[in-house]
Write a protein that holds these residues in place. Structure first.
Motif, PDB file in Angstrom:
ATOM      1  N   PRO A 153       0.851  -1.150   0.191  1.00 48.14           N
ATOM      2  CA  PRO A 153       0.158   0.127   0.138  1.00 48.14           C
ATOM      3  C   PRO A 153       0.887   1.369  -0.050  1.00 48.14           C
ATOM      4  N   LEU A 154       2.045   1.454   0.552  1.00 47.87           N
ATOM      5  CA  LEU A 154       2.973   2.452   0.641  1.00 47.87           C
ATOM      6  C   LEU A 154       3.356   2.622  -0.756  1.00 47.87           C
ATOM      7  N   GLY A 155       3.802   1.470  -1.562  1.00 48.43           N
ATOM      8  CA  GLY A 155       4.167   1.612  -2.874  1.00 48.43           C
ATOM      9  C   GLY A 155       3.132   2.123  -3.797  1.00 48.43           C
ATOM     10  N   LEU A 162       2.628  10.299  -7.280  1.00 51.63           N
ATOM     11  CA  LEU A 162       3.300  10.835  -8.639  1.00 51.63           C
ATOM     12  C   LEU A 162       2.515  11.288  -9.731  1.00 51.63           C
ATOM     13  N   LYS A 163       1.314  10.658  -9.756  1.00 53.06           N
ATOM     14  CA  LYS A 163       0.354  11.187 -10.857  1.00 53.06           C
ATOM     15  C   LYS A 163      -0.330  12.222 -10.240  1.00 53.06           C
ATOM     16  N   ASP A 164      -0.829  12.430  -9.245  1.00 47.60           N
ATOM     17  CA  ASP A 164      -1.601  13.454  -8.427  1.00 47.60           C
ATOM     18  C   ASP A 164      -0.668  14.675  -8.262  1.00 47.60           C
ATOM     19  N   LEU A 202       3.673   7.372 -17.531  1.00 51.98           N
ATOM     20  CA  LEU A 202       3.630   5.950 -17.481  1.00 51.98           C
ATOM     21  C   LEU A 202       5.152   5.277 -17.375  1.00 51.98           C
ATOM     22  N   VAL A 203       6.147   5.714 -17.929  1.00 57.94           N
ATOM     23  CA  VAL A 203       7.520   5.470 -17.613  1.00 57.94           C
ATOM     24  C   VAL A 203       7.660   5.441 -16.066  1.00 57.94           C
ATOM     25  N   LEU A 204       7.485   6.772 -15.698  1.00 53.29           N
ATOM     26  CA  LEU A 204       7.796   6.908 -14.357  1.00 53.29           C
ATOM     27  C   LEU A 204       6.881   5.768 -13.496  1.00 53.29           C
ATOM     28  N   THR A 205       5.929   5.794 -13.487  1.00 53.07           N
ATOM     29  CA  THR A 205       5.071   4.947 -12.579  1.00 53.07           C
ATOM     30  C   THR A 205       5.385   3.399 -12.994  1.00 53.07           C
ATOM     31  N   TYR A 206       5.857   3.044 -14.199  1.00 50.14           N
ATOM     32  CA  TYR A 206       6.193   1.746 -14.327  1.00 50.14           C
ATOM     33  C   TYR A 206       7.743   1.453 -13.540  1.00 50.14           C
ATOM     34  N   LYS A 210       8.267  -1.522 -10.694  1.00 48.94           N
ATOM     35  CA  LYS A 210       9.411  -2.400 -10.593  1.00 48.94           C
ATOM     36  C   LYS A 210      10.197  -2.549  -9.101  1.00 48.94           C
ATOM     37  N   ILE A 211      10.389  -1.064  -8.824  1.00 47.83           N
ATOM     38  CA  ILE A 211      11.266  -0.773  -7.665  1.00 47.83           C
ATOM     39  C   ILE A 211      10.319  -1.497  -6.384  1.00 47.83           C
ATOM     40  N   VAL A 212       9.091  -1.036  -6.140  1.00 45.43           N
ATOM     41  CA  VAL A 212       8.294  -1.618  -4.950  1.00 45.43           C
ATOM     42  C   VAL A 212       8.029  -2.947  -4.978  1.00 45.43           C
TER      43      VAL A 212
END
Length: 236
Positions: A153-155, A162-164, A202-206, A210-212
């Motif tokens: 959930p923190l991820g 990031l989107k907001d 999209l690239v940033l959230t992707y 992956k990190i999460v």
């Protein structure tokens, strides 16, 4: 404008603005998230407190920021709260980070509260029986166990923030969305700049996803380091 007649050279001409927008977006998101983590932890613990003078302010704060739109919060902080306190605006960065921290903290507080409550009460009782104080037991026993459960959930909250963060464009923060608006206004073309903005988010959230996923796997109970696996095979 024909959707099949896209002119990407227009976006390329404004590449420096988009690069700066990525930097501003990341600064806003990271600052808002980690500030929200610290404040959210205190609010989450406050909502678990048996002391009414701690519980009620924490609950009211969480309900207020979860129950009102972030866009309204950004405008109030930038146009009303900060100018009232300091006598003038402190700029888009201070207002944006402040708004993101305050909003993110409310959601992180509920994540911390739920994570802590998911740990069996016997864990606290066992820690106290060993001579640990309540704070020591919370810090050394409860929170480490709860953290494993709070990673997903923190991820998700980081991705949502990031989107907001694109909402700060309403106060002229030169983020990714602001760059797209400038390009669209200058060229009167809308497909190209907003497609690029969508792809950048999209690239940033992707990447964050992956990190999460890696962190979640790393802290899972079944995780075995690669080196240990290799040594285990050699021992066979």
């Amino acid at each position: 404008m024909d959707i099949f007649d896209l002119r990407w050279d227009i976006v390329w001409n404004y590449r420096d603005m988009f690069i700066r927008g990525i930097g501003v977006t990341l600064i806003l998101t990271l600052s808002g998230y980690f500030g929200g983590i610290l404040l959210g932890l205190f609010l989450g613990l406050g909502k678990l407190s048996s002391k009414k003078w701690i519980y009620w302010p924490s609950k009211l704060y969480i309900d207020l920021f979860r129950g009102t739109p972030m866009l309204v919060q950004i405008l109030l902080i930038h146009l009303a709260v900060i100018p009232t306190i300091f006598g003038h605006s402190l700029g888009y960065m201070v207002s944006g980070i402040t708004a993101l921290i305050l909003n993110c903290a409310a959601y992180n507080a509920e994540i911390f509260r739920a994570g802590i409550q998911s740990i069996a009460k016997g864990q606290m009782e066992a820690a106290r029986s060993l001579g640990l104080t309540h704070n020591q037991a919370m810090r050394k026993v409860i929170l480490p166990q709860a953290f494993r459960r709070m990673i997903p959930p923190l991820g998700n909250e980081f991705i949502a923030l990031l989107k907001d963060s694109s909402l700060v464009t309403v106060i002229a923060a030169p983020d990714i969305l602001y760059a797209s608006k400038v390009v669209a206004g200058a060229s009167f073309r809308f497909w190209e700049p907003y497609i690029v903005a969508a792809l950048l988010y999209l690239v940033l959230t992707y990447g964050v996803t992956k990190i999460v996923a890696f962190i979640e796997k790393r802290f899972s109970n079944s995780y075995v380091p690669r080196k240990a696996k290799v040594e285990g095979r050699e021992a066979r």
